[in-house]
Design an enzyme around this catalytic site. Structure first.
Site: not given
Length: 129
Positions: A84-85
């Site tokens: 989840s950047c």
């Protein structure tokens, strides 16, 4: 493995937090692997900053780490939704860069936390100027 990833994406894009993680085989340096491991720990619907991730990594390794170095590793994340950047924002409340575009980052953040939409919209508009 691909079937699990597809199932995960179906759950995620339906607006629910997946209760499993598909098996991932990420290839990158030890530093990138460490940053990506931290990304996987950011809770669904929450955000953190590059600086906070740098401090976490520094605490784990005992070595000084810059927010810019963390940003570089985040930018090389090969599976940007599964790892989840999009949950990483700038120190001053900006959305900052996202490989898929800031509009996509905005939509992912709102999908995960609809009640924070006014804040995310404000951050997005600030980035456009």
């Amino acid at each position: 493995m691909l079937g699990d990833a597809c199932r995960w994406l179906d759950v995620y894009f339906s607006g629910r937090e997946p209760d499993f993680t598909p098996k991932l085989h990420l290839i990158g340096s030890d530093f990138r692997q460490a940053v990506w491991a931290l990304l996987r720990k950011i809770p669904y619907g929450k955000t953190t900053t590059y600086g906070a991730l740098a401090k976490q990594l520094e605490a784990e390794t005992g070595r000084r780490v810059s927010a810019q170095a963390v940003g570089g590793a985040v930018g090389h994340n090969p599976v940007s939704i599964l790892v989840s950047c999009h949950r990483v924002v700038g120190q001053q409340g900006s959305l900052t860069g996202y490989a898929g575009g800031l509009d996509k980052k905005l939509r992912l953040l709102i999908l995960e936390n609809p009640s924070a939409e006014p804040l995310y919209q404000k951050m997005y508009l600030a980035d456009l100027h």
